[in-house]
Design an enzyme around this catalytic site. Structure first.
Site, PDB file in Angstrom:
ATOM      1  NE  ARG A  64      -2.623  -1.826   3.048  1.00  0.00           N
ATOM      2  CZ  ARG A  64      -2.803  -3.136   3.208  1.00  0.00           C
ATOM      3  NH1 ARG A  64      -3.557  -3.807   2.377  1.00  0.00           N
ATOM      4  NH2 ARG A  64      -2.243  -3.776   4.211  1.00  0.00           N
ATOM      5  CD  GLU A 101      -0.352  -9.510  15.228  1.00  0.00           C
ATOM      6  OE1 GLU A 101      -0.687  -9.035  14.131  1.00  0.00           O
ATOM      7  OE2 GLU A 101      -1.073  -9.564  16.234  1.00  0.00           O
TER       8      GLU A 101
END
Ligand code: 5GP
Length: 176
Positions: A64, A101
């Site tokens: 992005r 994560e």
């Protein structure tokens, strides 16, 4: 102020995406609205012109950062370079592994993307834990770039990503 409000109204929250317990901030409506997209680039441009005398390059993060980075680079009259996920860039590259994560990822940059001493501004849509931008800073440091700042549309304050990026500064348009 009104530009910020307009941007804010074009960010959606999706609960439990991509996993349970995560509130995903979706910036797709910004891209769909020309006024919101211009407002983002206007505010970034204002900030950069006010705070940095000279910028050589904008480095955008996969994926992005690629949506906003080239628009800002054009406004500033500077070039744009890509920090990509592993295996996408041809030619000699520098790479760095970083923790997600769950599991690991690798970021890459072409070795000739930045010359030693060039002043680089790093851009992405959102700062969460800071792992992704940290990896980009590490990559740019291996190329001996001078990192001016990291700029994002959204900063998720409670995850303290800006602390992780110190001594590099972070500029965000909106904080959640
Ligand atoms: P970090 O590495 O700071 O934990 O995560 C930031 C990276 O993950 C950015 O590249 C960003 O695009 C993506 N990301 C993480 N959470 C979100 C989110 O809620 N919304 C959006 N648009 N991107 C996110």
């Amino acid at each position: 102020e009104t530009k910020l409000l307009h941007i804010q109204r074009h960010i959606r929250a999706f609960v439990d995406f991509p996993r349970e317990g995560i509130v995903f901030r979706d910036i797709c409506p910004i891209l769909k609205d020309p006024a919101a997209l211009s407002a983002v680039i206007d505010l970034f441009e204002e900030h950069v012109r006010r705070n940095h005398q000279h910028v050589d390059l904008i480095a955008g993060l996969d994926a992005r950062g690629f949506l906003f980075g080239p628009l800002l680079a054009q406004r500033l009259g500077v070039g744009f370079v890509q920090v990509r996920k592993k295996g996408k860039l041809p030619g000699p590259t520098a790479s760095v592994a970083y923790e997600l994560e769950y599991g690991k990822a690798e970021a890459e940059i072409q070795k000739d993307a930045v010359a030693p001493g060039q002043k680089v501004l790093i851009i992405d849509d959102l700062l969460a834990t800071g792992g992704t931008l940290y990896a980009a800073c590490e990559l740019l440091k291996t190329l001996q770039a001078e990192i001016l700042e990291c700029v994002v549309i959204i900063e998720l304050k409670e995850l303290r990503g800006a602390d992780r990026l110190q001594p590099h500064a972070v500029f965000s348009l909106l904080q959640f």
